[in-house]
Motif scaffolding. Structure first.
Motif, short mmCIF file in Angstrom:
data_model
loop_
_atom_site.label_atom_id
_atom_site.label_comp_id
_atom_site.label_asym_id
_atom_site.label_seq_id
_atom_site.Cartn_x
_atom_site.Cartn_y
_atom_site.Cartn_z
N GLN A 136 0.82 -1.22 0.00
CA GLN A 136 0.00 0.00 0.00
C GLN A 136 0.85 1.26 0.00
O GLN A 136 0.48 2.27 -0.58
CB GLN A 136 -0.94 0.00 1.21
N ARG A 137 2.02 1.21 0.67
CA ARG A 137 2.84 2.41 0.83
C ARG A 137 4.24 2.31 0.26
O ARG A 137 4.97 3.30 0.23
CB ARG A 137 2.92 2.76 2.31
N SER A 138 4.63 1.10 -0.17
CA SER A 138 6.01 0.92 -0.63
C SER A 138 6.06 -0.31 -1.54
O SER A 138 5.03 -0.94 -1.82
CB SER A 138 6.94 0.74 0.57
N THR A 139 7.24 -0.64 -1.99
CA THR A 139 7.44 -1.82 -2.84
C THR A 139 8.67 -2.60 -2.36
O THR A 139 9.51 -2.07 -1.63
CB THR A 139 7.67 -1.42 -4.32
N ILE A 140 8.74 -3.84 -2.79
CA ILE A 140 9.91 -4.70 -2.56
C ILE A 140 10.32 -5.24 -3.92
O ILE A 140 9.47 -5.64 -4.73
CB ILE A 140 9.57 -5.86 -1.59
N ASP A 141 11.62 -5.24 -4.20
CA ASP A 141 12.11 -5.76 -5.49
C ASP A 141 11.75 -7.23 -5.65
O ASP A 141 12.01 -8.04 -4.75
CB ASP A 141 13.62 -5.60 -5.59
N ALA A 142 11.18 -7.57 -6.79
CA ALA A 142 10.85 -8.96 -7.07
C ALA A 142 12.11 -9.82 -7.07
O ALA A 142 12.08 -10.98 -6.65
CB ALA A 142 10.13 -9.08 -8.41
N SER A 143 13.23 -9.24 -7.47
CA SER A 143 14.49 -10.00 -7.53
C SER A 143 15.01 -10.40 -6.15
O SER A 143 15.94 -11.20 -6.04
CB SER A 143 15.56 -9.21 -8.28
N ASP A 144 14.40 -9.87 -5.08
CA ASP A 144 14.75 -10.30 -3.72
C ASP A 144 14.28 -11.72 -3.44
O ASP A 144 14.72 -12.34 -2.47
CB ASP A 144 14.11 -9.38 -2.67
N VAL A 145 13.37 -12.24 -4.27
CA VAL A 145 12.81 -13.57 -4.07
C VAL A 145 13.49 -14.55 -5.02
O VAL A 145 13.57 -14.32 -6.23
CB VAL A 145 11.29 -13.58 -4.31
N VAL A 146 13.97 -15.66 -4.45
CA VAL A 146 14.61 -16.72 -5.25
C VAL A 146 13.63 -17.89 -5.34
O VAL A 146 13.09 -18.34 -4.33
CB VAL A 146 15.94 -17.18 -4.63
N ILE A 147 13.43 -18.36 -6.56
CA ILE A 147 12.57 -19.53 -6.83
C ILE A 147 13.50 -20.71 -7.09
O ILE A 147 14.32 -20.66 -8.01
CB ILE A 147 11.67 -19.29 -8.06
N THR A 148 13.36 -21.77 -6.28
CA THR A 148 14.23 -22.95 -6.41
C THR A 148 13.38 -24.19 -6.62
O THR A 148 12.60 -24.58 -5.74
CB THR A 148 15.10 -23.12 -5.15
N PRO A 149 13.51 -24.84 -7.78
CA PRO A 149 12.78 -26.08 -8.04
C PRO A 149 13.61 -27.31 -7.67
O PRO A 149 14.85 -27.27 -7.75
CB PRO A 149 12.55 -26.03 -9.54
N ILE A 150 12.95 -28.37 -7.26
CA ILE A 150 13.58 -29.68 -7.08
C ILE A 150 12.55 -30.74 -7.44
O ILE A 150 11.38 -30.44 -7.67
CB ILE A 150 14.12 -29.91 -5.64
N ALA A 151 13.00 -31.98 -7.47
CA ALA A 151 12.10 -33.09 -7.77
C ALA A 151 10.95 -33.10 -6.77
O ALA A 151 11.13 -32.80 -5.59
CB ALA A 151 12.85 -34.41 -7.72
N GLY A 152 9.78 -33.47 -7.25
CA GLY A 152 8.60 -33.52 -6.39
C GLY A 152 8.71 -34.58 -5.31
O GLY A 152 9.56 -35.48 -5.38
N THR A 153 7.86 -34.48 -4.33
CA THR A 153 7.79 -35.45 -3.26
C THR A 153 7.26 -36.78 -3.78
O THR A 153 7.68 -37.85 -3.35
CB THR A 153 6.90 -34.92 -2.12
N THR A 154 6.33 -36.70 -4.75
CA THR A 154 5.75 -37.89 -5.36
C THR A 154 5.84 -37.75 -6.88
O THR A 154 5.97 -36.65 -7.41
CB THR A 154 4.27 -38.07 -4.97
N ASN A 155 5.78 -38.87 -7.56
CA ASN A 155 5.72 -38.92 -9.03
C ASN A 155 6.79 -38.05 -9.68
O ASN A 155 6.51 -37.13 -10.44
CB ASN A 155 4.32 -38.52 -9.51
N GLN A 156 8.04 -38.38 -9.39
CA GLN A 156 9.19 -37.59 -9.86
C GLN A 156 9.57 -37.94 -11.29
O GLN A 156 9.32 -39.04 -11.76
CB GLN A 156 10.40 -37.83 -8.95
N LEU A 157 10.22 -36.99 -11.96
CA LEU A 157 10.76 -37.19 -13.29
C LEU A 157 12.28 -37.21 -13.20
O LEU A 157 12.88 -36.33 -12.57
CB LEU A 157 10.32 -36.05 -14.22
N ALA A 158 12.90 -38.23 -13.79
CA ALA A 158 14.36 -38.37 -13.76
C ALA A 158 15.00 -37.51 -14.86
O ALA A 158 14.33 -37.07 -15.79
CB ALA A 158 14.75 -39.83 -13.95
#
Length: 178
Positions: free
Chosen positions: A92-114
């Motif tokens: 509402q009063r300010s912003t935060i840089d989107a680049s401050d957030v890191v998105i990290t993928p890994i294999a799923g808990t179930t039904n994974q792809l090798a």
């Protein structure tokens, strides 16, 4: 005479039978495969909160791992990309840089792809590849961790009139053939 007529009729019968024999022709059968890629965010995880509640949270940052967050179907090699709606998370009063957030993928808990390549990426308003596969997948799952900055970066981003002070963006995942 009858034997000559019988012989002549027999010759005509066999000659006619030869011209009326079975014939063949061919048809071409094509199996035509078209690309299909689908991606789904787990319905119970459509909203992800990174809550800063302690001094340690502000100092080291906050993360949230969403188990089996993405489900992917692809009829061949694919790449999953991520982006935010803008360069900042809006408050509402300010912003935060989107680049401050890191998105990290890994294999799923179930039904994974090798045989998948994973890349952690800072959130951006342009597509960033995070998952790459050289093979197709049938409803394979992927975990996603969202991690926001520490180092007391957000100490001055809280406002007393808002409890909590919330900064928001929409995160979009895209899958395409690779």
């Amino acid at each position: 005479m009858r034997s000559l007529t019988t012989i002549f009729a027999t010759i005509i019968f066999f000659a006619f039978q030869q011209t009326a024999s079975a014939q063949t022709d061919n048809a071409t059968l094509n199996i035509r495969l078209y690309p299909i890629q689908t991606i789904t965010v787990n319905a119970t995880q459509k909203s992800v909160n990174l809550d800063y509640k302690t001094t340690a949270d502000y100092a080291t940052g906050v993360s949230s791992t969403q188990a089996d967050h993405l489900t992917v179907y692809s009829t061949g090699a694919f790449v999953v990309k991520v982006k935010s709606a803008g360069t900042t998370l809006q408050g509402q009063r300010s912003t935060i840089d989107a680049s401050d957030v890191v998105i990290t993928p890994i294999a799923g808990t179930t039904n994974q792809l090798a045989n998948v390549t994973y890349n952690a990426r800072n959130l951006s308003n342009s597509d960033q590849p995070i998952i790459t596969s050289t093979t197709g997948s049938v409803n394979k799952n992927f975990n996603i961790t969202y991690k926001a900055s520490g180092a007391d970066k957000y100490v001055d981003k809280y406002f007393k009139t808002e409890n909590p002070t919330v900064y928001t963006t929409v995160v979009t995942y895209t899958i395409e053939a690779n």
